[in-house]
Design an enzyme around this catalytic site. Structure first.
Site, PDB file in Angstrom:
ATOM      1  N   SER A  95       0.826  -1.218   0.000  1.00 45.34           N
ATOM      2  CA  SER A  95       0.000   0.000   0.000  1.00 45.34           C
ATOM      3  C   SER A  95       0.855   1.260   0.000  1.00 45.34           C
ATOM      4  CB  SER A  95      -0.854   0.043   1.279  1.00 45.34           C
ATOM      5  OG  SER A  95      -1.667  -1.083   1.347  1.00 45.34           O
ATOM      6  N   HIS A 110      -1.009  -2.718  -7.315  1.00 45.19           N
ATOM      7  CA  HIS A 110      -1.715  -2.370  -6.089  1.00 45.19           C
ATOM      8  C   HIS A 110      -3.224  -2.558  -6.293  1.00 45.19           C
ATOM      9  CE1 HIS A 110      -3.002   0.773  -2.929  1.00 45.19           C
ATOM     10  NE2 HIS A 110      -2.770  -0.398  -2.349  1.00 45.19           N
ATOM     11  N   GLU A 126      -3.592  -0.208  -9.433  1.00 43.83           N
ATOM     12  CA  GLU A 126      -2.516   0.737  -9.750  1.00 43.83           C
ATOM     13  C   GLU A 126      -1.302  -0.064 -10.212  1.00 43.83           C
ATOM     14  OE1 GLU A 126      -2.518   2.710  -5.887  1.00 43.83           O
ATOM     15  OE2 GLU A 126      -3.145   4.576  -6.828  1.00 43.83           O
ATOM     16  N   ASN A 172      -3.839   6.003  -2.053  1.00 41.09           N
ATOM     17  CA  ASN A 172      -3.505   6.128  -0.621  1.00 41.09           C
ATOM     18  C   ASN A 172      -2.894   7.469  -0.266  1.00 41.09           C
ATOM     19  OD1 ASN A 172      -4.606   3.741   0.156  1.00 41.09           O
ATOM     20  ND2 ASN A 172      -2.725   2.576  -0.040  1.00 41.09           N
TER      21      ASN A 172
HETATM   22  N1  CAA Z   1     -16.928 -10.976  -2.847  1.00 39.96           N
HETATM   23  C1  CAA Z   1     -17.989 -11.165  -3.620  1.00 39.96           C
HETATM   24  N2  CAA Z   1     -19.086 -10.394  -3.608  1.00 39.96           N
HETATM   25  C2  CAA Z   1     -19.073  -9.346  -2.752  1.00 39.96           C
HETATM   26  C3  CAA Z   1     -18.013  -9.078  -1.891  1.00 39.96           C
HETATM   27  C4  CAA Z   1     -16.897  -9.950  -1.964  1.00 39.96           C
HETATM   28  N3  CAA Z   1     -15.823  -9.767  -1.215  1.00 39.96           N
HETATM   29  N4  CAA Z   1     -18.334  -7.968  -1.162  1.00 39.96           N
HETATM   30  C5  CAA Z   1     -19.529  -7.568  -1.549  1.00 39.96           C
HETATM   31  N5  CAA Z   1     -19.974  -8.381  -2.508  1.00 39.96           N
HETATM   32  C6  CAA Z   1     -21.247  -8.287  -3.226  1.00 39.96           C
HETATM   33  C7  CAA Z   1     -22.400  -8.658  -2.327  1.00 39.96           C
HETATM   34  O1  CAA Z   1     -22.669 -10.026  -2.509  1.00 39.96           O
HETATM   35  C8  CAA Z   1     -23.513  -7.811  -2.861  1.00 39.96           C
HETATM   36  O2  CAA Z   1     -24.049  -8.478  -4.000  1.00 39.96           O
HETATM   37  P1  CAA Z   1     -25.647  -8.477  -4.143  1.00 39.96           P
HETATM   38  O3  CAA Z   1     -26.033  -7.048  -4.300  1.00 39.96           O
HETATM   39  O4  CAA Z   1     -25.889  -9.336  -5.333  1.00 39.96           O
HETATM   40  O5  CAA Z   1     -26.131  -9.069  -2.846  1.00 39.96           O
HETATM   41  C9  CAA Z   1     -22.821  -6.568  -3.372  1.00 39.96           C
HETATM   42  O6  CAA Z   1     -21.445  -6.920  -3.570  1.00 39.96           O
HETATM   43  C10 CAA Z   1     -22.938  -5.483  -2.404  1.00 39.96           C
HETATM   44  O7  CAA Z   1     -22.335  -5.948  -1.228  1.00 39.96           O
HETATM   45  P2  CAA Z   1     -22.909  -5.477   0.188  1.00 39.96           P
HETATM   46  O8  CAA Z   1     -24.410  -5.469   0.089  1.00 39.96           O
HETATM   47  O9  CAA Z   1     -22.262  -6.294   1.242  1.00 39.96           O
HETATM   48  O10 CAA Z   1     -22.420  -4.022   0.479  1.00 39.96           O
HETATM   49  P3  CAA Z   1     -22.076  -2.859  -0.476  1.00 39.96           P
HETATM   50  O11 CAA Z   1     -23.177  -2.634  -1.424  1.00 39.96           O
HETATM   51  O12 CAA Z   1     -21.682  -1.758   0.403  1.00 39.96           O
HETATM   52  O13 CAA Z   1     -20.804  -3.386  -1.315  1.00 39.96           O
HETATM   53  C11 CAA Z   1     -18.477  -3.071  -1.097  1.00 39.96           C
HETATM   54  C12 CAA Z   1     -19.679  -3.851  -0.615  1.00 39.96           C
HETATM   55  C13 CAA Z   1     -18.320  -3.343  -2.610  1.00 39.96           C
HETATM   56  C14 CAA Z   1     -17.262  -3.555  -0.333  1.00 39.96           C
HETATM   57  C15 CAA Z   1     -18.723  -1.567  -0.871  1.00 39.96           C
HETATM   58  O14 CAA Z   1     -19.110  -1.384   0.486  1.00 39.96           O
HETATM   59  C16 CAA Z   1     -17.502  -0.715  -1.155  1.00 39.96           C
HETATM   60  O15 CAA Z   1     -17.193  -0.462  -2.298  1.00 39.96           O
HETATM   61  N6  CAA Z   1     -16.807  -0.252  -0.058  1.00 39.96           N
HETATM   62  C17 CAA Z   1     -15.626   0.599  -0.212  1.00 39.96           C
HETATM   63  C18 CAA Z   1     -14.418  -0.274  -0.382  1.00 39.96           C
HETATM   64  C19 CAA Z   1     -13.162   0.548  -0.561  1.00 39.96           C
HETATM   65  O16 CAA Z   1     -13.136   1.763  -0.415  1.00 39.96           O
HETATM   66  N7  CAA Z   1     -12.045  -0.140  -0.885  1.00 39.96           N
HETATM   67  C20 CAA Z   1     -10.733   0.473  -0.983  1.00 39.96           C
HETATM   68  C21 CAA Z   1     -10.047   0.408   0.357  1.00 39.96           C
HETATM   69  S1  CAA Z   1      -8.473   1.143   0.332  1.00 39.96           S
HETATM   70  C22 CAA Z   1      -7.469  -0.078  -0.344  1.00 39.96           C
HETATM   71  O17 CAA Z   1      -7.916  -1.167  -0.622  1.00 39.96           O
HETATM   72  C23 CAA Z   1      -6.041   0.293  -0.598  1.00 39.96           C
HETATM   73  C24 CAA Z   1      -5.068   0.042   0.524  1.00 39.96           C
HETATM   74  O18 CAA Z   1      -3.893  -0.081   0.226  1.00 39.96           O
HETATM   75  C25 CAA Z   1      -5.543   0.001   1.927  1.00 39.96           C
HETATM   76  P1  NAD Z   2      -3.365  -9.593   6.060  1.00 42.88           P
HETATM   77  O1  NAD Z   2      -2.829  -9.416   7.438  1.00 42.88           O
HETATM   78  O2  NAD Z   2      -4.813  -9.875   5.847  1.00 42.88           O
HETATM   79  O3  NAD Z   2      -2.570 -10.777   5.323  1.00 42.88           O
HETATM   80  C1  NAD Z   2      -1.181 -10.832   5.347  1.00 42.88           C
HETATM   81  C2  NAD Z   2      -0.837 -12.292   5.178  1.00 42.88           C
HETATM   82  O4  NAD Z   2       0.562 -12.411   4.950  1.00 42.88           O
HETATM   83  C3  NAD Z   2      -1.134 -13.125   6.434  1.00 42.88           C
HETATM   84  O5  NAD Z   2      -2.032 -14.162   6.113  1.00 42.88           O
HETATM   85  C4  NAD Z   2       0.227 -13.686   6.856  1.00 42.88           C
HETATM   86  O6  NAD Z   2       0.177 -15.021   7.336  1.00 42.88           O
HETATM   87  C5  NAD Z   2       0.979 -13.629   5.533  1.00 42.88           C
HETATM   88  N1  NAD Z   2       2.441 -13.593   5.671  1.00 42.88           N
HETATM   89  C6  NAD Z   2       3.168 -12.785   6.470  1.00 42.88           C
HETATM   90  N2  NAD Z   2       4.481 -13.042   6.288  1.00 42.88           N
HETATM   91  C7  NAD Z   2       4.545 -14.026   5.332  1.00 42.88           C
HETATM   92  C8  NAD Z   2       5.616 -14.719   4.692  1.00 42.88           C
HETATM   93  N3  NAD Z   2       6.872 -14.442   5.017  1.00 42.88           N
HETATM   94  N4  NAD Z   2       5.314 -15.634   3.756  1.00 42.88           N
HETATM   95  C9  NAD Z   2       4.030 -15.904   3.422  1.00 42.88           C
HETATM   96  N5  NAD Z   2       2.970 -15.296   3.990  1.00 42.88           N
HETATM   97  C10 NAD Z   2       3.245 -14.365   4.934  1.00 42.88           C
HETATM   98  O7  NAD Z   2      -2.915  -8.295   5.265  1.00 42.88           O
HETATM   99  P2  NAD Z   2      -3.578  -7.672   3.924  1.00 42.88           P
HETATM  100  O8  NAD Z   2      -4.599  -6.681   4.321  1.00 42.88           O
HETATM  101  O9  NAD Z   2      -3.936  -8.778   2.993  1.00 42.88           O
HETATM  102  O10 NAD Z   2      -2.311  -6.847   3.339  1.00 42.88           O
HETATM  103  C11 NAD Z   2      -1.334  -7.514   2.613  1.00 42.88           C
HETATM  104  C12 NAD Z   2      -0.607  -6.492   1.759  1.00 42.88           C
HETATM  105  O11 NAD Z   2      -1.547  -5.863   0.881  1.00 42.88           O
HETATM  106  C13 NAD Z   2       0.044  -5.369   2.563  1.00 42.88           C
HETATM  107  O12 NAD Z   2       1.226  -4.975   1.910  1.00 42.88           O
HETATM  108  C14 NAD Z   2      -1.012  -4.267   2.482  1.00 42.88           C
HETATM  109  O13 NAD Z   2      -0.449  -2.974   2.634  1.00 42.88           O
HETATM  110  C15 NAD Z   2      -1.541  -4.445   1.076  1.00 42.88           C
HETATM  111  N6  NAD Z   2      -2.893  -3.925   0.824  1.00 42.88           N
HETATM  112  C16 NAD Z   2      -3.850  -4.041   1.792  1.00 42.88           C
HETATM  113  C17 NAD Z   2      -5.151  -3.564   1.509  1.00 42.88           C
HETATM  114  C18 NAD Z   2      -6.256  -3.684   2.533  1.00 42.88           C
HETATM  115  O14 NAD Z   2      -7.305  -3.022   2.370  1.00 42.88           O
HETATM  116  N7  NAD Z   2      -6.100  -4.489   3.575  1.00 42.88           N
HETATM  117  C19 NAD Z   2      -5.439  -3.013   0.274  1.00 42.88           C
HETATM  118  C20 NAD Z   2      -4.423  -2.940  -0.689  1.00 42.88           C
HETATM  119  C21 NAD Z   2      -3.149  -3.395  -0.397  1.00 42.88           C
END
Ligand code: CAA
Ligand code: NAD
Length: 298
Positions: free
Chosen positions: A123, A144, A156, A194
């Site tokens: 991330s 990403h 990404e 991010n």
């Molecule tokens: N797998 C399969 N289907 C899924 C699912 C999954 N993991 N999650 C949701 N769905 C489906 C559900 O089955 C549902 O389908 P139906 O309408 O047919 O029942 C539909 O998607 C809607 O799901 P929900 O009713 O549970 O809820 P929702 O409408 O809010 O959708 C969501 C769920 C798509 C996750 C939505 O809440 C969403 O887009 N949330 C924002 C997620 C987001 O911002 N992600 C980015 C995070 S940041 C990141 O990832 C980067 C990082 O590095 C941290």
């Molecule tokens: P998570 O904690 O759900 O999963 C991490 C997994 O890595 C665990 O199951 C752990 O057992 C495994 N692991 C750790 N060390 C290991 C090794 N040496 N060999 C094999 N497996 C090992 O974390 P996550 O949320 O899936 O995040 C994983 C990566 O994806 C991170 O770099 C995170 O920044 C990135 N990411 C996370 C998100 C999010 O929304 N959580 C979104 C985009 C990217």
């Protein structure tokens, strides 16, 4: 380069989603974890996700029962790194910790065939810092994905100063074959999303600490006021507070700006092991997953 076999490192929130999407797209996938219990947990998540997609049906962007079983037949879990030796691309999605990632990429580099592409799902960590752990910097990129991987359309595609153009093009086309919309970016901390999302999420925690509103008020305000599918606290618990906490350190180290610093409350939740959905409790308590109960921390 023709990609046939995909290796995924880590079967957690993201690794399991990436493995699922690659298998659904027709690739043979081998997922490496440090212990069988994490494979079992990740594969159970895949089963749940695929079932939801079958319930949704192909006409609404879901899957048929046949596609679900074909996907699962292409998925293999392993704790033996040697099983990734003949992969054409390896996508790393392990803990957001630079030492762990570097160590693992270096181990893989000695095992996986020389022309394989290495990708990281990090991330925030510099892709350049990870590629230097290997002897294939020109074949190392960032891919990403976004959580939940089966639902979020965008990836990404991150190039470094060393990425070979044909490797970047192969990775970009691979993302398209996964059914994703690739966005081009370069190795800047936080890439695009991010860089913008993390300060927003941290500001939500700071606003709460300052008494601007309750956890549910702030969540509802952003959902109803801005049309976000999840409010910031719901999203923080969804992403994982541990992962968010790791990201804040990487971004603060890079920019040295207060907006990237971890708010005290986030640190305390993580120190307490309250990682959000993945641990059953974060800003909300998920004892009843259908009715999460907001915490009261200030
Ligand atoms: N797998 C399969 N289907 C899924 C699912 C999954 N993991 N999650 C949701 N769905 C489906 C559900 O089955 C549902 O389908 P139906 O309408 O047919 O029942 C539909 O998607 C809607 O799901 P929900 O009713 O549970 O809820 P929702 O409408 O809010 O959708 C969501 C769920 C798509 C996750 C939505 O809440 C969403 O887009 N949330 C924002 C997620 C987001 O911002 N992600 C980015 C995070 S940041 C990141 O990832 C980067 C990082 O590095 C941290
Ligand atoms: P998570 O904690 O759900 O999963 C991490 C997994 O890595 C665990 O199951 C752990 O057992 C495994 N692991 C750790 N060390 C290991 C090794 N040496 N060999 C094999 N497996 C090992 O974390 P996550 O949320 O899936 O995040 C994983 C990566 O994806 C991170 O770099 C995170 O920044 C990135 N990411 C996370 C998100 C999010 O929304 N959580 C979104 C985009 C990217």
């Amino acid at each position: 380069m023709n990609i046939k076999k995909v290796g995924v490192l880590g079967c957690g929130l993201m690794g399991s989603g990436i493995a699922q999407v690659a298998a659904t797209a027709g690739f043979d996938v081998v997922v490496l974890e440090q212990d069988q219990k994490f494979i079992d947990k990740g594969f159970a998540g895949i089963e749940k996700s695929l079932s939801r997609l079958v319930e949704r049906g192909p006409e609404k962007g879901g899957l048929t029962a046949e596609q679900k079983s074909q996907t699962q037949s292409r998925l293999k879990g392993t704790t033996n790194m040697q099983d990734l030796a003949d992969c054409d691309i390896v996508i790393e999605a392990i803990i957001e910790n630079v030492e762990e990632k570097r160590k693992t990429h270096a181990q893989l580099d000695a095992i996986v065939k020389k022309n394989a592409i290495f990708a990281t799902n990090t991330s925030s960590i510099s892709v350049t810092e990870l590629m230097t752990a290997t002897k294939r910097p020109e074949r190392f990129i960032g891919l990403h994905f976004f959580n939940p991987v089966p639902m979020m359309k965008m990836v990404e595609v991150v190039k470094t100063i060393a990425t070979a153009p044909e490797v970047y093009d192969t990775a970009y086309e691979f993302a398209v074959k996964l059914g994703k919309v690739p966005v081009r970016t370069s190795d800047k901390t936080g890439f695009i999303v991010n860089r913008l999302l993390v300060p927003y999420l941290l500001d939500a925690i700071r606003a709460y600490e300052e008494g601007v509103g309750s956890i549910t008020d702030i969540d509802e305000a952003m959902k109803l006021g801005c049309g976000y599918p999840m409010g910031p606290f719901t999203l923080l618990d969804f992403v994982g507070l541990d992962t968010t906490y790791y990201i804040t350190h990487v971004m603060f180290d890079e920019f040295k700006e207060p907006r990237f610093a971890s708010p005290p409350l986030l640190r305390r939740l993580v120190l307490a092991g309250w990682y959000g959905r993945k641990s059953g409790k974060g800003f909300y308590d998920y004892t009843d997953p259908k009715n999460p109960v907001p915490g009261k921390f200030v």
